[in-house]
Design a protein around this motif. Structure first.
Motif, PDB file in Angstrom:
ATOM      1  N   LEU A  50       0.837  -1.207   0.000  1.00 57.25           N
ATOM      2  CA  LEU A  50       0.000   0.000   0.000  1.00 57.25           C
ATOM      3  C   LEU A  50       0.871   1.256   0.000  1.00 57.25           C
ATOM      4  O   LEU A  50       1.906   1.296   0.665  1.00 57.25           O
ATOM      5  CB  LEU A  50      -0.915   0.003   1.226  1.00 57.25           C
ATOM      6  CG  LEU A  50      -1.980  -1.087   1.292  1.00 57.25           C
ATOM      7  CD1 LEU A  50      -2.771  -0.975   2.590  1.00 57.25           C
ATOM      8  CD2 LEU A  50      -2.917  -1.017   0.093  1.00 57.25           C
ATOM      9  N   HIS A  51       0.416   2.263  -0.758  1.00 62.29           N
ATOM     10  CA  HIS A  51       1.123   3.552  -0.789  1.00 62.29           C
ATOM     11  C   HIS A  51       0.318   4.646  -0.085  1.00 62.29           C
ATOM     12  O   HIS A  51       0.841   5.726   0.183  1.00 62.29           O
ATOM     13  CB  HIS A  51       1.396   3.957  -2.237  1.00 62.29           C
ATOM     14  CG  HIS A  51       2.173   2.923  -3.002  1.00 62.29           C
ATOM     15  ND1 HIS A  51       3.496   2.679  -2.761  1.00 62.29           N
ATOM     16  CD2 HIS A  51       1.808   2.049  -3.963  1.00 62.29           C
ATOM     17  CE1 HIS A  51       3.915   1.702  -3.554  1.00 62.29           C
ATOM     18  NE2 HIS A  51       2.898   1.302  -4.282  1.00 62.29           N
ATOM     19  N   ALA A  52      -0.959   4.369   0.206  1.00 57.74           N
ATOM     20  CA  ALA A  52      -1.815   5.373   0.842  1.00 57.74           C
ATOM     21  C   ALA A  52      -1.293   5.817   2.215  1.00 57.74           C
ATOM     22  O   ALA A  52      -1.393   7.012   2.539  1.00 57.74           O
ATOM     23  CB  ALA A  52      -3.248   4.844   0.944  1.00 57.74           C
ATOM     24  N   PRO A  53      -0.750   4.904   3.048  1.00 59.40           N
ATOM     25  CA  PRO A  53      -0.254   5.371   4.352  1.00 59.40           C
ATOM     26  C   PRO A  53       0.824   6.454   4.233  1.00 59.40           C
ATOM     27  O   PRO A  53       0.862   7.388   5.041  1.00 59.40           O
ATOM     28  CB  PRO A  53       0.315   4.088   4.986  1.00 59.40           C
ATOM     29  CG  PRO A  53      -0.475   2.987   4.370  1.00 59.40           C
ATOM     30  CD  PRO A  53      -0.706   3.430   2.954  1.00 59.40           C
ATOM     31  N   ALA A  55       1.113   8.606   1.687  1.00 62.07           N
ATOM     32  CA  ALA A  55       0.414   9.822   1.238  1.00 62.07           C
ATOM     33  C   ALA A  55      -0.338  10.456   2.398  1.00 62.07           C
ATOM     34  O   ALA A  55      -0.402  11.695   2.517  1.00 62.07           O
ATOM     35  CB  ALA A  55      -0.547   9.478   0.103  1.00 62.07           C
ATOM     36  N   LEU A  56      -0.894   9.610   3.293  1.00 63.21           N
ATOM     37  CA  LEU A  56      -1.616  10.140   4.467  1.00 63.21           C
ATOM     38  C   LEU A  56      -0.646  10.854   5.407  1.00 63.21           C
ATOM     39  O   LEU A  56      -0.960  11.938   5.927  1.00 63.21           O
ATOM     40  CB  LEU A  56      -2.326   8.986   5.194  1.00 63.21           C
ATOM     41  CG  LEU A  56      -3.070   9.360   6.472  1.00 63.21           C
ATOM     42  CD1 LEU A  56      -4.184  10.359   6.187  1.00 63.21           C
ATOM     43  CD2 LEU A  56      -3.644   8.111   7.144  1.00 63.21           C
ATOM     44  N   ALA A  59       0.085  14.170   3.988  1.00 61.95           N
ATOM     45  CA  ALA A  59      -1.066  15.066   4.144  1.00 61.95           C
ATOM     46  C   ALA A  59      -1.130  15.596   5.574  1.00 61.95           C
ATOM     47  O   ALA A  59      -1.441  16.781   5.806  1.00 61.95           O
ATOM     48  CB  ALA A  59      -2.356  14.332   3.780  1.00 61.95           C
ATOM     49  N   LYS A  60      -0.818  14.741   6.551  1.00 61.67           N
ATOM     50  CA  LYS A  60      -0.824  15.171   7.959  1.00 61.67           C
ATOM     51  C   LYS A  60       0.240  16.255   8.187  1.00 61.67           C
ATOM     52  O   LYS A  60       0.013  17.222   8.921  1.00 61.67           O
ATOM     53  CB  LYS A  60      -0.545  13.976   8.872  1.00 61.67           C
ATOM     54  CG  LYS A  60      -1.741  13.067   9.086  1.00 61.67           C
ATOM     55  CD  LYS A  60      -1.351  11.903  10.005  1.00 61.67           C
ATOM     56  CE  LYS A  60      -2.554  11.017  10.283  1.00 61.67           C
ATOM     57  NZ  LYS A  60      -2.194   9.820  11.054  1.00 61.67           N
ATOM     58  N   ARG A  62       1.356  18.371   5.943  1.00 63.44           N
ATOM     59  CA  ARG A  62       0.862  19.622   5.346  1.00 63.44           C
ATOM     60  C   ARG A  62      -0.222  20.253   6.212  1.00 63.44           C
ATOM     61  O   ARG A  62      -0.299  21.472   6.333  1.00 63.44           O
ATOM     62  CB  ARG A  62       0.307  19.349   3.937  1.00 63.44           C
ATOM     63  CG  ARG A  62       1.342  18.982   2.914  1.00 63.44           C
ATOM     64  CD  ARG A  62       0.821  19.162   1.489  1.00 63.44           C
ATOM     65  NE  ARG A  62      -0.359  18.381   1.213  1.00 63.44           N
ATOM     66  CZ  ARG A  62      -0.350  17.091   0.850  1.00 63.44           C
ATOM     67  NH1 ARG A  62       0.805  16.459   0.720  1.00 63.44           N
ATOM     68  NH2 ARG A  62      -1.463  16.445   0.618  1.00 63.44           N
ATOM     69  N   GLU A  63      -1.062  19.417   6.854  1.00 65.50           N
ATOM     70  CA  GLU A  63      -2.153  19.934   7.680  1.00 65.50           C
ATOM     71  C   GLU A  63      -1.589  20.678   8.892  1.00 65.50           C
ATOM     72  O   GLU A  63      -2.106  21.709   9.316  1.00 65.50           O
ATOM     73  CB  GLU A  63      -3.051  18.771   8.123  1.00 65.50           C
ATOM     74  CG  GLU A  63      -4.360  19.208   8.776  1.00 65.50           C
ATOM     75  CD  GLU A  63      -4.333  19.047  10.273  1.00 65.50           C
ATOM     76  OE1 GLU A  63      -3.518  18.253  10.771  1.00 65.50           O
ATOM     77  OE2 GLU A  63      -5.117  19.744  10.945  1.00 65.50           O
TER      78      GLU A  63
ATOM     79  N   ASP B  58      -5.984   1.815  -3.803  1.00 69.57           N
ATOM     80  CA  ASP B  58      -4.832   2.460  -3.167  1.00 69.57           C
ATOM     81  C   ASP B  58      -4.341   3.633  -4.018  1.00 69.57           C
ATOM     82  O   ASP B  58      -4.068   4.721  -3.493  1.00 69.57           O
ATOM     83  CB  ASP B  58      -3.724   1.416  -2.982  1.00 69.57           C
ATOM     84  CG  ASP B  58      -2.486   1.993  -2.318  1.00 69.57           C
ATOM     85  OD1 ASP B  58      -2.611   2.595  -1.231  1.00 69.57           O
ATOM     86  OD2 ASP B  58      -1.385   1.852  -2.885  1.00 69.57           O
ATOM     87  N   VAL B  62      -4.180   7.558  -2.954  1.00 70.32           N
ATOM     88  CA  VAL B  62      -2.941   8.358  -3.046  1.00 70.32           C
ATOM     89  C   VAL B  62      -3.195   9.620  -3.875  1.00 70.32           C
ATOM     90  O   VAL B  62      -2.778  10.723  -3.492  1.00 70.32           O
ATOM     91  CB  VAL B  62      -1.805   7.512  -3.666  1.00 70.32           C
ATOM     92  CG1 VAL B  62      -0.606   8.393  -4.002  1.00 70.32           C
ATOM     93  CG2 VAL B  62      -1.391   6.397  -2.719  1.00 70.32           C
ATOM     94  N   ILE B  76      -8.152  14.627   6.980  1.00 72.99           N
ATOM     95  CA  ILE B  76      -7.231  13.691   7.640  1.00 72.99           C
ATOM     96  C   ILE B  76      -8.014  12.540   8.268  1.00 72.99           C
ATOM     97  O   ILE B  76      -7.615  11.368   8.169  1.00 72.99           O
ATOM     98  CB  ILE B  76      -6.391  14.419   8.716  1.00 72.99           C
ATOM     99  CG1 ILE B  76      -5.508  15.498   8.066  1.00 72.99           C
ATOM    100  CG2 ILE B  76      -5.532  13.423   9.494  1.00 72.99           C
ATOM    101  CD1 ILE B  76      -4.518  14.980   7.051  1.00 72.99           C
TER     102      ILE B  76
END
Lengths: 65, 147
Positions: A50-53, A55-56, A59-60, A62-63, B58, B62, B76
């Motif tokens: 998975l690559h989403a973690p 990217a998350l 994002a955190k 940047r937030e 996924d 992304v 978030i």
């Protein structure tokens, strides 16, 4: 370019045709009662990473600014 | 960045195209199995399709997360739900693979993975990659036919 145009361009690509067409023909022949393709008996593919973690996490960051 | 985005989109389109090619074949294969070997074959096919669906979901997550310049706390929170559901789906597919390698069909595990990917698709909403819902529909039909 439209999605259909892109799909047609990809389908016309000789490399893609060289890979996809024989696979599709073998599967269609199998479904119609022919022999099961040998490559279907190969090792099961691994579950994809998975690559989403990542990217998350970005994002955190940047937030938080 | 533009070139990388183009490469990403081309890869995503190719995977979706392959999924679209696989879906009619899967629908044709979604018939009641004659014996245990048929059930194992069907489970392997659904497992492979679910792996593609996981990759596509996924990649959609992304693309969505990377596209938010200034994420809010709501973004978030939704991103954490998406990442959590993706991780659940991946864990279920790992268990399904172990079952298939051991000669069991692993259909319950694949069903769990598809259910988690449904949650991901719902959370992504309009940002969900086109074709994901179709692939999940096909996977569910094939699981139903393999029971």
């Amino acid at each position: 370019m439209s999605a259909l145009g892109t799909a047609l361009r990809i389908l016309r690509d000789p490399v893609v045709r060289g890979i996809v067409v024989p696979l599709a023909e073998a599967v269609v022949a199998w479904v119609r009662g022919g022999e099961r393709p040998v490559w279907l008996d190969g090792a099961l593919r691994e579950v994809p990473e998975l690559h989403a973690p990542v990217a998350l996490a970005e994002a955190k960051r940047r937030e938080r600014g | 960045v533009t070139a990388a985005l183009r490469r990403f989109l081309a890869g995503l389109r190719l995977r979706l195209l392959l999924t679209i090619l696989v879906v009619p074949v899967m629908a044709g294969c979604a018939r009641p199995p004659r014996d245990a070997e048929d059930a194992l074959d069907a489970a392997q096919a659904v497992y492979s399709l679910s792996c593609v669906a996981l990759e596509v979901a996924d990649a959609g997550a992304v693309a969505w997360l990377s596209g938010i310049e200034q994420p809010t706390q709501e973004d978030i929170a939704r991103g954490e739900q998406v990442a959590g559901a993706l991780a659940l789906a991946r864990d279920a597919l790992i268990r399904a693979r172990a079952a298939l390698v051991a000669g069991r069909d692993g259909l319950d595990e694949v069903r769990g993975a598809v259910a988690s990917l449904r949650i991901v698709a719902a959370l992504l909403g309009a940002q969900a990659p086109p074709g994901l819902g179709t692939a999940l529909d096909a996977a569910e039909r094939a699981i139903g036919g393999a029971q």
